[in-house]
Design a protein around this motif. Structure first.
Motif, PDB file in Angstrom:
ATOM      1  N   LEU A 236     -16.760  22.398  32.897  1.00  0.00           N
ATOM      2  CA  LEU A 236     -15.166  22.911  32.731  1.00  0.00           C
ATOM      3  C   LEU A 236     -15.278  23.834  31.531  1.00  0.00           C
ATOM      4  CD1 LEU A 236     -13.071  20.426  35.091  1.00  0.00           C
ATOM      5  CD2 LEU A 236     -15.100  22.330  35.358  1.00  0.00           C
ATOM      6  N   THR A 237     -15.168  23.310  30.160  1.00  0.00           N
ATOM      7  CA  THR A 237     -14.156  23.791  29.362  1.00  0.00           C
ATOM      8  C   THR A 237     -14.797  24.872  28.755  1.00  0.00           C
ATOM      9  OG1 THR A 237     -13.724  21.436  28.729  1.00  0.00           O
ATOM     10  CG2 THR A 237     -13.897  22.807  27.135  1.00  0.00           C
ATOM     11  N   LEU A 238     -16.470  24.593  28.718  1.00  0.00           N
ATOM     12  CA  LEU A 238     -17.636  25.602  28.539  1.00  0.00           C
ATOM     13  C   LEU A 238     -17.499  26.703  29.804  1.00  0.00           C
ATOM     14  CD1 LEU A 238     -20.139  26.766  27.031  1.00  0.00           C
ATOM     15  CD2 LEU A 238     -21.557  25.566  28.910  1.00  0.00           C
ATOM     16  N   ILE A 239     -17.195  27.305  30.702  1.00  0.00           N
ATOM     17  CA  ILE A 239     -16.453  27.978  31.721  1.00  0.00           C
ATOM     18  C   ILE A 239     -15.292  28.142  31.419  1.00  0.00           C
ATOM     19  CG2 ILE A 239     -16.303  28.885  34.291  1.00  0.00           C
ATOM     20  CD1 ILE A 239     -17.495  25.789  34.768  1.00  0.00           C
ATOM     21  N   ALA A 240     -14.247  27.870  30.719  1.00  0.00           N
ATOM     22  CA  ALA A 240     -13.398  28.446  30.242  1.00  0.00           C
ATOM     23  C   ALA A 240     -13.638  28.951  29.122  1.00  0.00           C
ATOM     24  CB  ALA A 240     -12.020  27.640  30.483  1.00  0.00           C
ATOM     25  N   ALA A 241     -13.858  28.443  28.257  1.00  0.00           N
ATOM     26  CA  ALA A 241     -14.164  29.487  27.178  1.00  0.00           C
ATOM     27  C   ALA A 241     -15.029  30.998  27.642  1.00  0.00           C
ATOM     28  CB  ALA A 241     -15.217  29.022  26.107  1.00  0.00           C
ATOM     29  N   VAL A 242     -16.106  30.898  28.083  1.00  0.00           N
ATOM     30  CA  VAL A 242     -16.340  31.476  28.494  1.00  0.00           C
ATOM     31  C   VAL A 242     -16.313  33.206  29.379  1.00  0.00           C
ATOM     32  CG1 VAL A 242     -18.663  32.923  29.376  1.00  0.00           C
ATOM     33  CG2 VAL A 242     -18.715  30.407  27.835  1.00  0.00           C
ATOM     34  N   GLU A 249      -5.264  35.204  35.221  1.00  0.00           N
ATOM     35  CA  GLU A 249      -4.439  34.107  36.419  1.00  0.00           C
ATOM     36  C   GLU A 249      -5.906  33.061  36.956  1.00  0.00           C
ATOM     37  OE1 GLU A 249      -2.660  33.491  40.489  1.00  0.00           O
ATOM     38  OE2 GLU A 249      -2.138  35.869  39.459  1.00  0.00           O
ATOM     39  N   VAL A 250      -5.524  31.749  37.141  1.00  0.00           N
ATOM     40  CA  VAL A 250      -7.002  31.110  37.935  1.00  0.00           C
ATOM     41  C   VAL A 250      -5.801  30.196  38.643  1.00  0.00           C
ATOM     42  CG1 VAL A 250      -8.071  28.642  37.467  1.00  0.00           C
ATOM     43  CG2 VAL A 250      -7.564  30.872  34.831  1.00  0.00           C
ATOM     44  N   TRP A 251      -6.562  30.078  39.899  1.00  0.00           N
ATOM     45  CA  TRP A 251      -5.868  29.145  40.541  1.00  0.00           C
ATOM     46  C   TRP A 251      -7.152  27.849  41.147  1.00  0.00           C
ATOM     47  CZ3 TRP A 251      -6.728  32.665  45.538  1.00  0.00           C
ATOM     48  CH2 TRP A 251      -5.342  34.779  45.748  1.00  0.00           C
ATOM     49  N   VAL A 252      -6.221  26.704  41.533  1.00  0.00           N
ATOM     50  CA  VAL A 252      -6.417  25.874  41.871  1.00  0.00           C
ATOM     51  C   VAL A 252      -5.710  25.251  42.650  1.00  0.00           C
ATOM     52  CG1 VAL A 252      -7.599  25.313  38.904  1.00  0.00           C
ATOM     53  CG2 VAL A 252      -4.890  24.592  40.188  1.00  0.00           C
ATOM     54  N   GLU A 253      -6.280  24.045  43.623  1.00  0.00           N
ATOM     55  CA  GLU A 253      -5.719  22.876  44.261  1.00  0.00           C
ATOM     56  C   GLU A 253      -5.158  22.451  44.120  1.00  0.00           C
ATOM     57  OE1 GLU A 253     -10.231  22.345  46.364  1.00  0.00           O
ATOM     58  OE2 GLU A 253      -9.547  20.991  44.431  1.00  0.00           O
ATOM     59  N   ASP A 254      -3.713  22.487  44.939  1.00  0.00           N
ATOM     60  CA  ASP A 254      -2.395  21.935  44.245  1.00  0.00           C
ATOM     61  C   ASP A 254      -2.193  20.666  46.080  1.00  0.00           C
ATOM     62  OD1 ASP A 254       0.060  20.527  43.647  1.00  0.00           O
ATOM     63  OD2 ASP A 254       1.355  22.544  43.413  1.00  0.00           O
ATOM     64  N   PRO A 258      -6.578  16.730  37.590  1.00  0.00           N
ATOM     65  CA  PRO A 258      -5.095  16.997  36.889  1.00  0.00           C
ATOM     66  C   PRO A 258      -6.343  17.462  35.461  1.00  0.00           C
ATOM     67  CG  PRO A 258      -4.569  15.494  37.862  1.00  0.00           C
ATOM     68  CD  PRO A 258      -5.888  15.932  38.287  1.00  0.00           C
ATOM     69  N   GLY A 259      -7.716  17.762  35.571  1.00  0.00           N
ATOM     70  CA  GLY A 259      -8.635  18.032  34.413  1.00  0.00           C
ATOM     71  C   GLY A 259      -8.954  19.513  34.040  1.00  0.00           C
ATOM     72  N   ALA A 260      -8.941  20.104  35.629  1.00  0.00           N
ATOM     73  CA  ALA A 260      -9.800  21.146  35.887  1.00  0.00           C
ATOM     74  C   ALA A 260      -7.583  22.197  35.267  1.00  0.00           C
ATOM     75  CB  ALA A 260      -9.934  22.077  37.233  1.00  0.00           C
ATOM     76  N   ALA A 261      -6.990  21.881  35.803  1.00  0.00           N
ATOM     77  CA  ALA A 261      -5.599  22.788  35.258  1.00  0.00           C
ATOM     78  C   ALA A 261      -5.340  22.393  33.428  1.00  0.00           C
ATOM     79  CB  ALA A 261      -4.595  22.117  35.757  1.00  0.00           C
ATOM     80  N   ALA A 262      -6.011  21.429  32.988  1.00  0.00           N
ATOM     81  CA  ALA A 262      -5.677  21.099  31.496  1.00  0.00           C
ATOM     82  C   ALA A 262      -6.539  22.237  30.135  1.00  0.00           C
ATOM     83  CB  ALA A 262      -6.373  19.892  31.281  1.00  0.00           C
ATOM     84  N   ALA A 263      -8.471  22.222  31.191  1.00  0.00           N
ATOM     85  CA  ALA A 263      -9.190  22.533  30.938  1.00  0.00           C
ATOM     86  C   ALA A 263      -8.778  24.044  30.966  1.00  0.00           C
ATOM     87  CB  ALA A 263     -10.830  22.857  31.280  1.00  0.00           C
ATOM     88  N   ILE A 293     -10.923  30.967  41.004  1.00  0.00           N
ATOM     89  CA  ILE A 293     -10.872  29.451  41.385  1.00  0.00           C
ATOM     90  C   ILE A 293     -11.624  28.689  41.460  1.00  0.00           C
ATOM     91  CG2 ILE A 293     -10.419  29.266  43.990  1.00  0.00           C
ATOM     92  CD1 ILE A 293     -11.084  32.458  44.092  1.00  0.00           C
ATOM     93  N   PHE A 294     -11.020  27.432  41.216  1.00  0.00           N
ATOM     94  CA  PHE A 294     -10.959  26.285  41.567  1.00  0.00           C
ATOM     95  C   PHE A 294     -11.162  25.383  42.453  1.00  0.00           C
ATOM     96  CE2 PHE A 294     -11.331  21.648  40.500  1.00  0.00           C
ATOM     97  CZ  PHE A 294     -11.897  21.028  40.141  1.00  0.00           C
ATOM     98  N   MET A 295     -12.572  24.658  42.779  1.00  0.00           N
ATOM     99  CA  MET A 295     -11.994  24.037  44.733  1.00  0.00           C
ATOM    100  C   MET A 295     -12.815  22.895  43.991  1.00  0.00           C
ATOM    101  SD  MET A 295     -13.870  26.723  46.944  1.00  0.00           S
ATOM    102  CE  MET A 295     -12.502  28.228  46.318  1.00  0.00           C
TER     103      MET A 295
END
Length: 515
Positions: A236-242, A249-254, A258-263, A293-295
């Motif tokens: 996730l860190t690598l994807i975010a960096a690239v 804007e990024v969508w995550v499930e709610d 939590p690690g996805a939102a942090a990255a 979008i993270f799911m």
């Protein structure tokens, strides 16, 4: 300790007695810096033979403080290494090494055959610099906005000191074939000298994974699209960096992982939580698609809900190639109990818009923290370069051992066995909750995975319940703590995979006593 003329002069003057009595303050405790003569230096040094710190380190530190405090001024000479070693009852090498260290730090000028001489002004100037430095150390450090927000989240859980029932997110490491894995590691280490250099992602493991993912999860990818990383979180860190630019804007499930939102926040993204319904993450009609979008469509974290084929198709339809990316996290996709597993979302994508993330920490053991990432073809080169620059590289000998473990059939055999065990443990936990806590909790039975959600009835506060349970020896997680915004869901996230049936029964009885 050997006697010396300097020791005798200290005794005759009464200084040694006052030092021992504490009436003469040493350089480490006194702010009245009284200069000392060469003969007095040994009397101000106290070396402890039984402490954790070595004699050389103690001597270096105490001489540094005497110089820095101004007790030994600039231009003053120190005793010879032979003389000081005799006075202190230590080896000459101990003193020589201390002198050399202080000379390297700029406190002394030392040359062969001559006594060392102090080369810096002590007293106020050094004290002021030391005070400023210590003030920075002891004060509250300045953190980035991202790091400051991490303190507000309970991820990872703050009470993870010792593994206890029913901690979620854990597989049973006790059932892992450690002897087989150890043989794979040994053979990999022996072959290390013959491996080709420069390959961050080992070809043998990538090929084994490509075949496994195609047959078990319906993933469509060549071996070249697969990257091996230290963990799924690293992916996730690598994807975010690239792919993320500041302000995207990024969508995550709610509620969600939590690690996805942090990255994604670490890369400057604006993270928006999208509510769930019975099919998982909800579609947002009339809203422009975000950058990413993270799911978790195959087994939503934490609810365990399965995203329908129609919902998957809707999300793919709103993602324009090269504009919006989907990250599919299949964190425990190996474990399905009630029906055949639904193929991965990545397999439905024909335009290269989906990243597929997986991990071995759930299927094998949490000590093997390797993760893997299936990359859209257009981004393979960019992510490989970024992987090297960021340093998210997995140990090559572990990659080779894992490739052998898969190729020899041990991985699939282990998965088949664990599916049977985890299935039985899930059912045992559900039955125990219904019998002992049916008036308090409603268990949602997932079709797979290694954890389940038990919702609290009558509006009970889940975080207060978690505190009581943790204190009683049952680890769980509050469902409300996984919400990005204001929590709407309250319940307990309970792990069942890591615990044998007698342990689950005992934990459920403890829970019943707490409620």
């Amino acid at each position: 300790m050997k006697g010396s003329s300097s020791r005798r002069s200290l005794k005759q003057s009464g200084l040694a007695d006052s030092i021992r009595a504490g009436t003469w303050k040493s350089a480490r405790s006194s702010r009245n810096k009284v200069p000392v003569s060469e003969e007095m230096i040994a009397g101000l040094i106290e070396l402890k033979r039984t402490g954790e710190e070595g004699l050389m380190a103690q001597l270096t530190s105490q001489l540094r403080e005497l110089i820095g405090s101004g007790r030994i001024g600039k231009g003053r000479g120190l005793p010879s290494s032979r003389q000081l070693a005799s006075d202190l009852g230590v080896s000459r090498n101990t003193v020589t090494y201390a002198f050399e260290q202080l000379a390297a730090e700029g406190y002394l000028a030392a040359s062969h055959g001559r006594r060392p001489v102090v080369t810096v002004d002590g007293g106020e100037r050094i004290e002021a610099a030391g005070a400023a430095t210590s003030g920075v150390r002891s004060g509250t450090p300045r953190l980035s906005p991202w790091a400051s927000k991490l303190k507000q989240a309970d991820w990872p859980m703050s009470y993870l000191a010792q593994l206890k029932p029913l901690r979620p997110g854990q597989g049973d490491f006790r059932e892992f074939p450690n002897e087989v894995w150890a043989r794979c590691l040994r053979r990999s280490a022996v072959r290390a000298a013959r491996r080709e250099l420069g390959s961050v992602n080992r070809p043998r493991l990538r090929e084994a994974l490509a075949h496994y993912l195609a047959t078990s999860r319906g993933v469509r990818a060549t071996a070249d699209q697969i990257m091996i990383l230290p963990s799924a979180q690293a992916a996730l860190t690598l994807i975010a960096a690239v792919v993320i630019t500041q302000g995207d804007e990024v969508w995550v499930e709610d509620p969600g992982y939590p690690g996805a939102a942090a990255a994604f926040r670490a890369s400057g993204a604006r993270v928006t939580g999208i509510r769930l319904d019975e099919q998982g993450m909800q579609r947002m009609p009339g809203v422009a698609a975000p950058t990413l979008i993270f799911m978790t469509p195959s087994h939503q974290h934490p609810t365990g809900r399965l995203m329908s084929l129609a919902r998957r198709t809707e999300f793919l339809g709103m993602c324009k190639p090269g504009k919006t990316w989907i990250v599919e996290d299949d964190y425990d996709g190996e474990f399905h109990y009630d029906s055949r597993p639904v193929p991965a979302l990545q397999g439905l994508d024909t335009h290269g818009r989906v990243f597929y993330v997986g991990t071995f920490s759930k299927a094998m053991t949490s000590d093997i923290r390797l993760g893997y990432l299936v990359v859209p073809p257009a981004l393979v080169s960019a992510l490989e370069i970024a992987q090297r620059h960021i340093g998210l590289i997995a140990a090559s000998h572990v990659q080779e051992a894992l490739a052998e473990f898969i190729a020899d059939g041990h991985f699939l055999a282990h998965l088949r066995r664990m599916r049977r065990l985890y299935h039985a443990r899930r059912d045992h936990l559900v039955e125990g909750l219904e019998r002992h806590l049916g008036e308090v909790l409603t268990a949602e039975v997932p079709s797979g995975g290694i954890q389940l959600v038990a919702r609290l009835k009558r509006g009970r506060a889940d975080q207060a319940a978690v505190k009581r349970l943790v204190a009683a020896g049952v680890e769980t997680r509050a469902l409300s703590s996984l919400a990005l915004g204001r929590p709407r869901d309250h319940g307990l996230l309970l792990g069942f995979a890591a615990w044998r049936e007698n342990e689950i029964s005992a934990a459920v009885r403890t829970m019943a006593s707490c409620f």
